[in-house]
Design a protein around this motif. Structure first.
Motif, PDB file in Angstrom:
ATOM      1  N   TYR A 315      36.043  19.108  12.368  1.00  0.00           N
ATOM      2  CA  TYR A 315      35.993  20.534  12.211  1.00  0.00           C
ATOM      3  C   TYR A 315      36.092  20.891  13.720  1.00  0.00           C
ATOM      4  N   PRO A 316      36.687  22.144  13.979  1.00  0.00           N
ATOM      5  CA  PRO A 316      37.141  22.643  15.217  1.00  0.00           C
ATOM      6  C   PRO A 316      35.900  23.328  15.896  1.00  0.00           C
ATOM      7  N   VAL A 317      35.371  22.984  16.996  1.00  0.00           N
ATOM      8  CA  VAL A 317      34.205  23.396  17.637  1.00  0.00           C
ATOM      9  C   VAL A 317      34.668  24.736  18.464  1.00  0.00           C
ATOM     10  N   GLN A 318      33.698  25.481  18.445  1.00  0.00           N
ATOM     11  CA  GLN A 318      34.181  27.065  19.038  1.00  0.00           C
ATOM     12  C   GLN A 318      33.459  26.891  20.362  1.00  0.00           C
ATOM     13  N   MET A 319      34.348  26.706  21.413  1.00  0.00           N
ATOM     14  CA  MET A 319      33.755  26.615  22.709  1.00  0.00           C
ATOM     15  C   MET A 319      32.844  27.747  23.260  1.00  0.00           C
ATOM     16  N   GLY A 320      31.696  27.274  23.992  1.00  0.00           N
ATOM     17  CA  GLY A 320      31.022  28.271  24.417  1.00  0.00           C
ATOM     18  C   GLY A 320      31.648  29.250  25.700  1.00  0.00           C
ATOM     19  N   ARG A 321      31.036  30.577  25.825  1.00  0.00           N
ATOM     20  CA  ARG A 321      31.781  31.373  26.678  1.00  0.00           C
ATOM     21  C   ARG A 321      30.749  31.795  27.687  1.00  0.00           C
ATOM     22  N   LYS A 326      25.995  32.869  32.755  1.00  0.00           N
ATOM     23  CA  LYS A 326      25.662  31.710  31.931  1.00  0.00           C
ATOM     24  C   LYS A 326      26.609  31.322  30.854  1.00  0.00           C
ATOM     25  N   LEU A 327      26.870  29.830  30.778  1.00  0.00           N
ATOM     26  CA  LEU A 327      27.803  29.429  29.792  1.00  0.00           C
ATOM     27  C   LEU A 327      26.914  29.133  28.440  1.00  0.00           C
ATOM     28  N   ARG A 328      27.458  29.768  27.612  1.00  0.00           N
ATOM     29  CA  ARG A 328      26.715  29.779  26.379  1.00  0.00           C
ATOM     30  C   ARG A 328      27.079  28.335  25.602  1.00  0.00           C
ATOM     31  N   PRO A 329      26.387  27.825  24.593  1.00  0.00           N
ATOM     32  CA  PRO A 329      26.557  26.551  24.212  1.00  0.00           C
ATOM     33  C   PRO A 329      27.767  26.612  23.201  1.00  0.00           C
TER      34      PRO A 329
END
Length: 849
Positions: A315-321, A326-329
């Motif tokens: 399943y494709p993971v949505q990369m944090g922005r 701060k980098l969101r998870p």
């Protein structure tokens, strides 16, 4: 590095074509028959079009010397034989030979071919050494490793050729440039299969929704826990449940409590779960993968708990922005979708929103739970299948690894491995061990190297005394009928010997066709045989067919097709695959391919075709009547749309499909110098009905008429089936625009039907005289002609298609008489399809391809 280079060189050598020299032994064919009877026949009936001055269809006959014993021009001789036996040559407008003359020539050619095939040495045949297709590779990894992983996306795309199969040695080559890709995929797979000893942390997420009314979105009065059709209201389950903490690998479980509200009298609602990116954004580029579908029949008074499982890696993971420095998870979103469809959803421009939502079935989701990885059994079964419990692991670790390699490699190679093969990888293990920290890490890398050897990536062949014939046959059967490796029973029968016996082959074939894995074979075979995927690439003219697809009705993406939901086109491909599967399951006659008394339908398909009384989205067998104008493959939407322009029927596309896919003819593409019949006819509503006129104009050109006079009549009877696969005997006048359902103007569907009837005033002409056949006025008469005059051609074509797919190579003149034997035996069984598959697997061609 040295080991890796060694494998690359080895694979490169084995993937080269293997040549077998052609002997030139003389046979007893005499030249007198050619000089006295055949050559004069050619001079009278053939040379004018296939001689030194003209070579129609790129076939010349004046250079044939009549000595078939030398093996020269045998492909041309077979083409001549096919044309004479079918009666397609000479053309109808040329002088015809008597039946006696035709028989003399065909018998002479048959005699020469048979004698050469019986007595000549093996020709320099095309190699049957071929790699696994991506379809076969992914299925083999699933059955070898015990888990289902999506691996195809990381591999180069397999080539596709209309009406042909991509599993041939010609296309399935293996070169050094592919090894790195395979090695990356193998390492990723082994990272999922072999786990570390310590039980990992389990991640859990749960969200609940109450029955209070929502105060957001269009349907504000609906309870928060309800999901309207294709709706993602904020604050409801339709918005999805976000997951911030999850593992990179492992099995997950989604549990949820659900029910359904049926205000319109429906009794079933399909609730689909997808996982990946958050879909509650105005974008059509989000990535999601379906987890599964449950069919709700229970009311909110009787909620039920359901469970779906899968592998997190798929399943494709949505990369944090970055947000405020701060980098969101990274996140995953689980989204339940109400995909109920009764075929009427486009009957209001804003059907997705208020006020129609309360009148349609709604899903009720009270809570959703996510858990991963599942650790009730640790290490998991797929790990223990490779690293099995044994006292040798502690007492004699090297002997234990030797046994691990022997078991795994025997299954990966699909035959018993030699001691030398195992010892080489034991050396690999020893080389890697100092660099890697644990047994698990070392065996992962070692087995990844096993999975890039030619013994795994290439089909199993009984060559060089290493592989016994029974193991090759076991693999041939499993890759034909499952698209995967043999199972334990096939391995067991091969080990004992006797798999080659006709009775054992029949037993195994029937067992394998009853296995769910046979669905993979039916889908892969049918999609390639009938060239189904192209139907999804045909752009549908929304002006002419506003109710066919679902479109975004507002915002910047208004007018584009709605993403992330099943479409009628998906159902149509399922219909065709399901139809072929049903014929095999029922052991039905091959004649059903042309016409049948049933169709495989669900509610959206039934609504599209005008068949009443079908409810729910699960395909099922439905009896059809003459007024439905259905039955067989020729009237299925996947075929008709794929061979149209999206605006109008295309008689040439449909004629080529019929001749290639059903009759087994070879239709050559038009020569480069011949002006093409435009593919763009009908791109707009004003030009949508002009293709037939273009054909008439096309035939006035001499260079075009020669082919089209034999091609067009096969496509004209399809004309009453429009560009979206519906029977439509009348059409609007050219230039008429067709509007969609309008509640104010039409009031109901009956009113919309009256509107369509008022503008469809021009009767469609669908009559044609088929080559060497009668006048047919419509599809029903075309089907009758096919089943009376071309039944044997259809049956032989199905044999050739399945046999070509099963052995992974194109058939040649050498196979001609073995195919005749299969045909004769099959005819005695009334052309029942499952019986034919058994006969193919028992044939000499299949057992020694």
């Amino acid at each position: 590095m040295r080991i890796r280079n060694h494998f690359v060189i080895f694979i490169q050598l084995l993937s080269h074509t293997l040549l077998v020299s052609l002997g030139t032994a003389q046979v007893g064919q005499q030249g007198d028959g050619y000089i006295v009877q055949v050559k004069p026949f050619f001079q009278t009936h053939c040379i004018r079009c296939h001689g030194p001055e003209k070579s129609k269809s790129e076939l010349t006959l004046h250079t044939l010397d009549g000595d078939l014993a030398l093996g020269r021009g045998l492909e041309r001789w077979e083409n001549v034989l096919d044309a004479l036996e079918s009666g397609s040559m000479p053309p109808e407008d040329q002088p015809q030979p008597s039946e006696a003359e035709r028989k003399i020539v065909t018998e002479w050619i048959n005699q020469g071919l048979r004698e050469f095939i019986d007595h000549a040495s093996q020709e320099a045949a095309k190699s049957t050494v071929r790699r696994l297709t991506n379809f076969e590779y992914e299925n083999t990894m699933r059955d070898l490793l015990g888990i289902e992983l999506d691996l195809i996306e990381d591999l180069p795309q397999d080539p596709l050729k209309p009406y042909h199969f991509n599993n041939s040695a010609e296309l399935m080559l293996l070169g050094p440039e592919q090894i790195n890709r395979y090695l990356e995929v193998a390492r990723r797979a082994m990272a999922s299969v072999i786990v570390d000893p310590a039980k990992p942390e389990t991640y859990k997420t749960r969200q609940e929704w109450g029955a209070e009314e929502s105060n957001k979105g269009f349907a504000k009065s609906l309870p928060r826990n309800e999901i309207a059709i294709q709706n993602s209201r904020r604050g409801t389950p339709g918005q999805g449940m976000g997951i911030k903490d999850f593992p990179k690998t492992g099995e997950f479980r989604i549990r949820f409590q659900a029910s359904a509200v049926f205000p319109n009298g429906a009794t079933e609602l399909p609730l689909r779960f997808v996982m990946g990116y958050n879909l509650n954004v105005n974008s059509s580029t989000q990535e999601v993968v379906p987890v599964g579908v449950v069919h709700l029949r229970n009311s909110p008074r009787e909620p039920q708990v359901y469970e779906l499982r899968g592998r997190i890696e798929n399943y494709p993971v949505q990369m944090g922005r970055m947000h405020r420095g701060k980098l969101r998870p990274d996140t995953l979103t689980i989204t339940p979708q109400n995909i109920y469809d009764d075929g009427s959803l486009n009957d209001d421009n804003r059907f997705l929103y208020w006020p129609r939502q309360p009148d349609m079935p709604r899903a009720v989701v009270d809570w959703i739970e996510f858990e991963a990885p599942l650790t009730e059994v640790w290490p998991p079964t797929h790990h223990n299948r490779i690293l099995f419990d044994s006292p040798l692991r502690e007492s004699e670790p090297r002997k234990y690894i030797h046994e691990v390699l022997t078991r795994f490699m025997s299954r990966a190679y699909r035959r018993p491995v030699t001691v030398g093969e195992v010892d080489r990888f034991l050396e690999v293990y020893d080389l890697l061990k100092p660099e890697l920290a644990t047994l698990e890490a070392t065996i992962r890398e070692t087995l990844a190297m096993v999975l890039v050897t030619p013994q795994f990536l290439l089909h199993t062949k009984a060559e060089g005394g290493v592989v016994e014939q029974d193991y090759e046959l076991a693999s041939s059967l499993s890759y034909f009928l499952w698209g995967s490796m043999p199972d334990a029973e096939l391995f067991g029968v091969a080990a004992k010997g006797g798999l080659d016996e006709p009775e054992e082959i029949e037993k195994q074939v029937l067992r394998m066709l009853a296995d769910p894995r046979a669905n993979d074979f039916v889908s892969n075979f049918t999609n390639q045989w009938l060239s189904l995927p192209k139907m999804k690439t045909v752009p549908i003219n929304r002006d002419l067919f506003p109710r066919f697809l679902y479109y975004v009705e507002a915002g910047e993406r208004a007018g584009t097709e709605r993403p992330y939901i099943p479409t009628i086109r998906d159902h149509m491909i399922d219909e065709t695959v399901g139809f072929v599967a049903e014929l095999i399951r029922r052991n039905a006659s091959v004649t059903n391919l042309v016409d049948s008394d049933f169709a495989m339908l669900n509610q959206p398909l039934a609504a599209h075709y005008g068949v009443k009384g079908v409810e729910g989205q699960r395909l099922r067998r439905v009896a059809v009547k003459p007024e439905h104008h259905l039955g067989g493959l020729l009237t299925q939407g996947s075929i008709l749309i794929g061979n149209g322009t999206g605006s109008a029927p295309h008689p040439i596309y449909r004629a080529v499909w019929l001749r290639e896919a059903i009759l087994g003819d070879k239709v050559k593409p038009p020569p480069a110098e011949v002006p093409a019949l435009t593919d763009s006819a009908g791109d707009s509503a004003e030009q949508a009905l002009t293709i037939k006129d273009l054909l008439a104009k096309h035939r006035t050109q001499e260079s075009c008429n020669d082919c089209h006079v034999r091609l067009d009549p096969w496509g004209i009877p399809f004309e009453r089936y429009n560009a979206i696969g519906k029977y439509q005997p009348r059409v609007p006048k050219e230039g008429t625009r067709v509007r969609g359902f309008d509640l104010k103007r039409d009031e109901d569907l009956a009113g919309y039907a009256r509107y369509l009837e008022s503008i469809n005033t021009q009767e469609v002409q669908s009559e044609a005289r088929v080559p060497h056949g009668p006048q047919v006025d419509d599809m029903a008469q075309l089907k009758t002609h096919l089943l009376t005059a071309r039944k044997q051609d259809i049956a032989e074509n199905v044999i050739r298609r399945l046999l070509t797919y099963g052995i992974g190579r194109e058939l040649t003149y050498r196979d001609r008489y073995e195919i005749e034997n299969i045909f004769t035996d099959w005819a005695e069984n009334d052309f029942l399809i499952r019986d034919m598959i058994v006969l193919i697997c028992q044939s000499q061609i299949f057992r020694t391809p």
